[in-house]
Design a protein around this motif. Sequence first.
Motif, PDB file in Angstrom:
ATOM      1  N   ARG A 163      39.850  42.444  36.903  1.00  0.00           N
ATOM      2  CA  ARG A 163      39.206  42.846  38.069  1.00  0.00           C
ATOM      3  C   ARG A 163      37.682  42.630  38.168  1.00  0.00           C
ATOM      4  O   ARG A 163      37.056  42.185  39.327  1.00  0.00           O
ATOM      5  CB  ARG A 163      39.605  44.628  38.215  1.00  0.00           C
ATOM      6  CG  ARG A 163      39.249  44.997  40.179  1.00  0.00           C
ATOM      7  CD  ARG A 163      40.463  44.071  40.889  1.00  0.00           C
ATOM      8  NE  ARG A 163      41.594  44.410  40.229  1.00  0.00           N
ATOM      9  CZ  ARG A 163      42.769  44.847  40.998  1.00  0.00           C
ATOM     10  NH1 ARG A 163      42.880  44.919  42.035  1.00  0.00           N
ATOM     11  NH2 ARG A 163      44.115  44.773  40.078  1.00  0.00           N
ATOM     12  N   GLN A 201      43.275  40.374  45.252  1.00  0.00           N
ATOM     13  CA  GLN A 201      43.875  42.252  44.619  1.00  0.00           C
ATOM     14  C   GLN A 201      44.142  41.604  42.753  1.00  0.00           C
ATOM     15  O   GLN A 201      44.003  41.615  41.871  1.00  0.00           O
ATOM     16  CB  GLN A 201      44.842  42.280  45.306  1.00  0.00           C
ATOM     17  CG  GLN A 201      45.115  43.842  45.207  1.00  0.00           C
ATOM     18  CD  GLN A 201      46.495  44.240  45.974  1.00  0.00           C
ATOM     19  OE1 GLN A 201      47.234  43.455  45.681  1.00  0.00           O
ATOM     20  NE2 GLN A 201      46.477  45.536  46.661  1.00  0.00           N
ATOM     21  N   PRO A 216      38.802  46.680  44.376  1.00  0.00           N
ATOM     22  CA  PRO A 216      37.788  46.306  43.489  1.00  0.00           C
ATOM     23  C   PRO A 216      38.062  47.476  42.193  1.00  0.00           C
ATOM     24  O   PRO A 216      37.655  46.478  40.981  1.00  0.00           O
ATOM     25  CB  PRO A 216      36.622  46.393  44.321  1.00  0.00           C
ATOM     26  CG  PRO A 216      36.534  47.409  45.786  1.00  0.00           C
ATOM     27  CD  PRO A 216      38.024  46.830  45.466  1.00  0.00           C
ATOM     28  N   GLU A 232      40.980  49.173  41.167  1.00  0.00           N
ATOM     29  CA  GLU A 232      42.165  49.116  40.178  1.00  0.00           C
ATOM     30  C   GLU A 232      42.047  49.390  39.426  1.00  0.00           C
ATOM     31  O   GLU A 232      41.698  48.473  38.780  1.00  0.00           O
ATOM     32  CB  GLU A 232      43.117  48.115  41.404  1.00  0.00           C
ATOM     33  CG  GLU A 232      44.416  48.533  41.389  1.00  0.00           C
ATOM     34  CD  GLU A 232      44.946  50.044  41.254  1.00  0.00           C
ATOM     35  OE1 GLU A 232      44.921  50.635  42.554  1.00  0.00           O
ATOM     36  OE2 GLU A 232      46.053  49.859  41.455  1.00  0.00           O
TER      37      GLU A 232
END
Lengths: 600, 558
Positions: free
Chosen positions: B488, B426, B508, B510
């Motif tokens: 990301r 994350q 993935p 976000e």
Amino acid sequence: MNSAREREVYRWLGGLVSHAGLWPRLVVANGVLTGLIIMGQALLLAHIIQQVVMEGVGVDRLSFPLVGFALLVLMRAGLIFLRDFTAFKAGAAIRVEVRKQLLERFRELGPVGLRRRSAGAWTTTVLEQVEKLHDFYAHYQPQMKIAVFIPTLIFLAAASQDWIVALVFAVTAPLVPVFMILVGRKAAQASQQNFNALARMGGHFLDRLQGLGTLKLFNQAEAEGVAVSRAADRFRQHTMKVLRLAFLSSAVLEFFTALSIALTAVYLGLSYLGHINFGAASEMTLFTGLFLLLLAPEFYQPLRDLGSFYHARAEAIGAGDAILEVLELSNDDQEEAETEARSSYPVQWQGARWVLAKDLTVYSTNTGAKLLDNISFEIYPGQKVAVVGASGAGKTTLVETLLGFHEFGGLLEFDGRDAERLQPENWRRGLTWIGQNPLLIQGTVRENVTLGRPELDDHAVHSALVWSQAWEFVERLPQGIDTPLQEEGSSLSVGQAQRIALARAMAHKQDEPPAGLFIMDEPTASLDRYSEARVHQALRKLTRQSTVFMVTHRFDLLDDVDTILVMDHGRIVEQGTLATLKQDSVIFNRLLAEWEGEQA
Amino acid sequence: MMHELWPFLKLYRHQAGRLSLGMLLAFITLAASVSLLALSGWFITATAIAGLSFATAQSFNFFTPGAGVRGFSILRTAGRYFDRLVSHDATFRLLAWLRTWFYYRLLPFSAGELSIWRKGELLNRLVADIDALDQLYLRLLSPIFVAFLATLTLGALLAVFNADIAVLIGTVLMVLLIVTPFVVYQTSRKPGEAMAHQQSEMRTRLLDYLGGQAELLIFDAEQRYRDELRHKERELLQSQEKMAWYAGLSQAMLMLAAGATVLLVMYLAAEAVHKNYIDGPVMTLMVLGTLAAFEAFHMLPGAFRFLGYTRTSARRLHEVVKTPSRIVFPDEEHSLPDISQGSVTLDNIWFRYPNGLEDTVKGLSLQVEPGEHVAILGRTGCGKSTLYRLLTRDWDPDRGVIKIDSHLLESYNEVQLRQGMRVVPQRVHVFEGTLRDNLKIGDPDASDGKLYQLLKDLELSHMAHSPQDLLNIWLGAGGVRLSGGEARRLGIARALLQPAPLLLLDEPTEGLDTVTANRVMQGILKAAEGRTLLLITHRRTALEHMDRIVRMDAGKLL
């Protein structure tokens, strides 16, 4: 850092001295007095040896100069003690002032402005960087003055005894300013390079440690270890190349000290033997010779000390740059002028609040992008308003604007009062906010709940916690409401933290008249379904009398809302009741469909 | 005290040669400057006496002492230069050593255990602690050693002329050498420790103040909090003032000691001259030599004030490196086959974080077939990221069984596990370095062409015009800052460079808008073809192509 910026920082550093009051001057006075005492000691020492060696005087007849020497030692010790103390005071006064200015700036930046950097980065500026200013004021600056005074005094003393020795000093004396610059440039460059290399190396190493988890996930951790040591080695080679040159400057000072001792000794010796017949030395006594010899190293000592403080200058300029950068940050240049016009009288809000926004526009302080674009709406006292929209539509910015965290264009009124004419604390009186990401401070559960109202008793804290569904886990904590919540080790889950934050909002308002305006930004987003339903129920009860402004993504909770504002790209694109929006809106229905899809 | 510093002192043996050379040079410099002043004093006194009569003046050999004076002045200059050079070089080498050593000591810890240190700036502190140990040599060892040698040498020098004076002065200096550190260390320890404590307290307060500005303003606690900060600062300053007080006191005591010693030498030498035990010039030599030798003692109080701080640093580092990791992998030599299918079995998993108040994962079970694409959907805090951390062995579950390819997760060695499973965490860490360096973490052998193609697929190629410029973009501190969404995608690119039988992605998409999110998902699905894909997310964007969507709430699947 370019040299223009360096000069700017240096000027700023110089300007701060006035905040240290008399202390820096006391440090200089101390240094000059110490120099005089050293000369006195040399005088007495030379005298005693002259008496014993040349005149054959016994110790018993030398008690006067011996006691004098002892007294000077005492005085010098006293001065050394005072020097450390006054130097500390000078540096401390500046640090207090700079910290005050930084905190002041932080308050002006507000929660939104502070988002530009991590809290950790700001903290480093306030703690470490400010500490690095200390030695600059405590040691470097006073030494600059001492390094002018003492050599002058010593030169005069030498000149009064012998012109040849004075000449040795005099020949090097014009070189002193030259060396000041030389040493200054080179040594400053050296310590700057050294300092930069260490900082870069530290940064690189920290970066690799922070990313160690990632490296492990890709099987690269072992390999990167080699790179870490190689990087350190590269830094070393590069820095040593610079230092090799730069150390020459200190070697030159060392050379001059040694040379002046050697020259003085050889000249005096040869004169005593009669090999040299010019100068005063042929009639000079051993007393004068020893006195001059002892002065020779002291002539250069202040400069050598200055050289050892150069790292303080480099550090202060580096730190000063970072600090000045923060102090130069601002949300709006006209802010101060505006503050003048704000009414400072406390405002009494009565009951539920009435909010009017007209052409509200907000720009990002970072990128200059338009975050809110001509937003207008009106909320009557007691109305419940919901705001919906895709993520990035500007919902949170709108909430922050209502809280007074953004500079805005257009008009915002509370109960008919222009918000821009309100003092921030008046603006926020009678208003409650529950945000998305609750922040718990370092402290106990109780301290977190009573934040802002330290007078609340156990009963109030307890009932707030029960209300927010937090009691069920607080009850099980080892020390109940007095359990400290630690940051390291993350003892609370997000949902639990949110429930404590809800209790805080509740406690803040509970025995006052109902809050005028409740602003909520997805307050239950991180609760599980069961807790969410119960918190919603409680919130509804609590806000019955108030005006409510709630950002939400829960479309099933829009039934009892009076008005729904639909946001998209910083604008309010649709508004109305649930029924009307369902009938003839585009974006709302699309959002609704998406949400319903997610529920499937 | 020593047992805390000892492990670190032992590390110094790696640079023993250079460090000893540095100390030797420091000593030579000091010896030269003492000799220079002493010899000069002797010389002018002797010539002054010889100059009294013509005959002695003519026969006086001034070449030898003259050469000595010149020699010592050159030795002193050169000694200082090389001392600085060698000791700085050695310090830099030590620094590299200590860092590499510490890095390898941290390797056994899992990402989960490491993340606890990342919180609260603990990691920054550890790096500062290592810096403190680097300084141990320059600020502590070298001054003590030099002062010790200086005492011995001065004693020996004086003994050549008069044993009584030598023994007396030698004893005084030795006592000083032992007493000074002890007194300084004892007096400054308490305020020093208080200082460290107050500093960390101020840091937490400040972090709260800055992070909680919104809360503090709304709840009307900003002023109170700021006052408290000022109060903490005052406390810290008081401790520092006490330290400055002791520092001044110790310097003053040392000055008194130096003055008293010189006075004593002067008195004894004068008496000795009077009784004809020694010559007049020797008296000057003794007095000036003692005066110059005290230069060696000036560094001592500073060194021992510093010791308390170094000790704390050493203790903290020691605590970290001696903590065993809870997550242990089996040895490399292992007969278990590599992960090839990518099937995942989770059976009644329970997990609670260390210091956690309640279980985060509560009896979760899930079966994922080889090649199946499964999305795990749930809101913030439901435990889905914890599930990710359990699969990567950042943490091990308290109860329950995790299997991959029908073997227990913990029976794979670390290389096998990492090779069999590619992940997107994350929080993607962007390293200081070029974009190429950052990508190659996923595959050190990947060609530029392959990297560029992947960046194009993930819509990251807009940052520069040419492929070379793009891959050479400098990232991290002092370079280009990536937005959350860009970072990301960088993480996704790393994972997709060498796809493994099992792909594990935590949020993935976000921070990406819907259009980009859809395209990125297409890229992921393309790479995941024929592989097992576990996608953890709270968004429903582009999930229509997944084989199965499971929902998670309160640590369980619904």
